[in-house]
Scaffold this active site. Structure first.
Site, PDB file in Angstrom:
ATOM      1  N   SER A  33     -11.286 -42.465 106.016  1.00 57.75           N
ATOM      2  CA  SER A  33     -10.865 -43.337 107.405  1.00 57.75           C
ATOM      3  C   SER A  33     -11.000 -42.516 108.650  1.00 57.75           C
ATOM      4  O   SER A  33     -11.126 -43.117 109.746  1.00 57.75           O
ATOM      5  CB  SER A  33      -9.692 -43.888 107.080  1.00 57.75           C
ATOM      6  OG  SER A  33      -9.602 -44.735 105.996  1.00 57.75           O
ATOM      7  N   LEU A  67      -9.941 -70.087  83.883  1.00 60.36           N
ATOM      8  CA  LEU A  67     -10.437 -69.761  82.631  1.00 60.36           C
ATOM      9  C   LEU A  67      -9.517 -69.249  81.394  1.00 60.36           C
ATOM     10  O   LEU A  67      -9.853 -69.477  80.338  1.00 60.36           O
ATOM     11  CB  LEU A  67     -11.804 -68.915  82.680  1.00 60.36           C
ATOM     12  CG  LEU A  67     -13.064 -69.618  82.752  1.00 60.36           C
ATOM     13  CD1 LEU A  67     -13.144 -70.067  84.421  1.00 60.36           C
ATOM     14  CD2 LEU A  67     -14.286 -68.580  82.886  1.00 60.36           C
ATOM     15  N   ALA A  92     -24.536 -42.055 104.741  1.00 56.03           N
ATOM     16  CA  ALA A  92     -23.557 -40.793 104.404  1.00 56.03           C
ATOM     17  C   ALA A  92     -22.787 -40.415 105.261  1.00 56.03           C
ATOM     18  O   ALA A  92     -23.179 -39.412 106.155  1.00 56.03           O
ATOM     19  CB  ALA A  92     -24.609 -39.589 103.898  1.00 56.03           C
ATOM     20  N   GLU A 141     -16.614 -38.115 103.652  1.00 60.52           N
ATOM     21  CA  GLU A 141     -16.360 -36.964 102.800  1.00 60.52           C
ATOM     22  C   GLU A 141     -14.890 -36.897 102.027  1.00 60.52           C
ATOM     23  O   GLU A 141     -13.993 -37.877 102.339  1.00 60.52           O
ATOM     24  CB  GLU A 141     -16.409 -35.754 103.825  1.00 60.52           C
ATOM     25  CG  GLU A 141     -17.618 -35.481 104.467  1.00 60.52           C
ATOM     26  CD  GLU A 141     -17.708 -34.372 105.377  1.00 60.52           C
ATOM     27  OE1 GLU A 141     -16.847 -33.773 105.396  1.00 60.52           O
ATOM     28  OE2 GLU A 141     -18.936 -34.433 106.009  1.00 60.52           O
ATOM     29  N   GLU A 198     -16.439 -49.229 103.846  1.00 62.58           N
ATOM     30  CA  GLU A 198     -16.512 -49.452 104.952  1.00 62.58           C
ATOM     31  C   GLU A 198     -15.610 -49.821 105.899  1.00 62.58           C
ATOM     32  O   GLU A 198     -15.479 -50.536 106.902  1.00 62.58           O
ATOM     33  CB  GLU A 198     -17.849 -50.585 105.054  1.00 62.58           C
ATOM     34  CG  GLU A 198     -18.963 -50.123 104.658  1.00 62.58           C
ATOM     35  CD  GLU A 198     -20.101 -51.206 104.938  1.00 62.58           C
ATOM     36  OE1 GLU A 198     -20.252 -51.900 105.725  1.00 62.58           O
ATOM     37  OE2 GLU A 198     -21.076 -51.180 104.085  1.00 62.58           O
ATOM     38  N   GLY A 199     -14.463 -48.991 105.570  1.00 61.43           N
ATOM     39  CA  GLY A 199     -13.133 -49.148 106.440  1.00 61.43           C
ATOM     40  C   GLY A 199     -12.293 -50.021 105.588  1.00 61.43           C
ATOM     41  O   GLY A 199     -12.410 -51.034 105.339  1.00 61.43           O
ATOM     42  N   THR A 200     -11.122 -49.303 104.924  1.00 60.55           N
ATOM     43  CA  THR A 200     -10.213 -49.991 104.281  1.00 60.55           C
ATOM     44  C   THR A 200      -9.682 -51.420 105.025  1.00 60.55           C
ATOM     45  O   THR A 200      -9.643 -51.323 106.195  1.00 60.55           O
ATOM     46  CB  THR A 200      -9.193 -49.154 103.723  1.00 60.55           C
ATOM     47  OG1 THR A 200      -8.314 -48.735 105.099  1.00 60.55           O
ATOM     48  CG2 THR A 200      -9.600 -48.002 102.924  1.00 60.55           C
TER      49      THR A 200
END
Length: 382
Positions: A134, A339, A126, A129, A364-366
């Site tokens: 970032s 496909l 956590a 927010e 987890e970080g752009t």
């Protein structure tokens, strides 16, 4: 075709064989139906715990596997190839144990790590927010020391496993000193005053709950402070460097699954009297997909080997996360193309793979942040 792996020893080969067996027999057959029902696979996480796969990179003393990151990530890749929700969940759990394993006291580790690493407890991380994604140093969730407890108020956002985790490695503000005012608390999931908002309605990874985590005068014992006050941002960023390697491995597993599905389909689908895999347009598309998968795998393994040797690896972790997740988005999109109309239906898994490939470019970080990290290190090296 199965990935060809260069593993360090026979123990690693046996571990990969176990992971592959579990992935094939216990995960892959259940993935599509569970994702359709948006059902969290808690039993599958218990199985991973019983099989010794929930604590692989941590010390045997506390129930871990004590395996190199190079090996752990390849296990993670096999799990993600079978079921991305479980792969990402395993990566998140591993990252959630990182702060305690590396900054906790001996007493704290003896008390909590065994259950965390052996499957009794499932974790969440956590940090983010609504206004501090970032920009992690801008977080506002506050912990006020009251005697022997912290009283925590605020809201975390985009938390994987929110509402189902047994513990939350939580970054909170303990002073107004910017990034130096952030601390790390190991919060019990049953803490009074802690609750989860309704799940986000996501494009993919629908079996994995993502939600806000709400602290309303939640009381957390001060003995759950990990490290010293003010060390939380350092713990968070260090955790993310290793966590990004986990996401890279998951992305490679997803891309490998998409490639395998596309090759199998192209061999069996005929047009103009021959399999479509014999047409150069399809051949080249599949070749590019294979090149992306193998180069992405090599990139995360290089970063992992640096980590295992105690070398700096933060830039390489950002490169691996960037390359692997952008690659997975491309490979899964191309698998749908191979496909054709079938790929756009839920009768085949590639449409789900394509939806699942998007979020690894974000969390987890752009990937824009990864480019900033890489560029910053390049500038510092001149």
């Amino acid at each position: 075709m199965p990935a060809e792996r260069l593993l360090p020893d026979s123990d690693a080969e046996d571990l990969l064989a176990l992971a592959t067996e579990i992935a094939r027999d216990e995960l892959a057959p259940r993935a599509a139906e569970a994702e359709e029902a948006e059902r969290f696979p808690r039993e599958q996480f218990r199985l991973l715990g019983k099989s010794g796969l929930l604590g692989l990179p941590y010390a045997e003393r506390w129930g871990g596997g004590d395996v190199p990151y190079e090996v752990y990530l390849q296990v993670l890749e096999e799990i993600a190839a079978a079921w991305m929700t479980v792969g990402v969940g395993l990566s998140v759990h591993t990252m959630s144990c990182y702060g305690l394993a590396n900054w906790g006291t001996g007493e704290q580790r003896d008390r909590w790590l065994p259950d965390m690493l052996e499957g009794g407890l499932l974790g969440a991380y956590a940090l983010s927010e609504t206004q501090a994604g970032s920009d992690a140093a801008a977080l506002t969730t506050r912990a006020r020391l009251d005697g022997s407890d912290y009283v925590v108020n605020g809201t975390k956002a985009w938390i994987t496993h929110a509402g189902v985790a047994d513990f939350y490695t939580t970054m909170v503000r303990t002073s107004d000193d910017g990034g130096r005012g952030i601390s790390c608390l190991l919060v019990d999931g049953a803490t009074p005053g802690l609750s989860a908002a309704p799940r986000e309605r996501k494009m993919g990874l629908t079996g994995s709950p993502t939600a806000q985590l709400i602290f309303d005068d939640a009381t957390v014992s001060a003995d759950r402070l990990i490290g010293d006050e003010g060390h939380g941002l350092k713990i968070a960023l260090s955790s993310l460097s290793s966590g990004r390697l986990g996401i890279a491995a998951c992305a490679v597993g997803l891309a490998q699954a998409a490639l395998d599905e596309a090759v199998q389909y192209a061999k069996g689908r005929s047009q103009f009297g021959r399999p479509i895999i014999d047409f150069q347009g399809v051949e080249f598309l599949l070749a590019d997909m294979a090149a992306t998968v193998e180069s992405s795998r090599a990139t995360y393994l290089d970063a992992a080997r640096r980590r295992d040797r105690g070398m700096p690896f933060q830039r390489q972790a950002s490169i691996a996360k960037l390359v692997a997740t952008d690659g997975a988005m491309k490979v899964t999109t191309d698998a749908v193309q191979v496909l054709g109309g079938a790929g756009y239906t839920r009768d085949f898994p590639v449409e789900r793979y394509m939806r699942e490939a998007k979020v690894p470019q974000i969390f987890e970080g752009t990937n824009q942040i990864q480019r900033m990290v890489i560029a910053r290190e390049l500038k510092a090296s001149v």
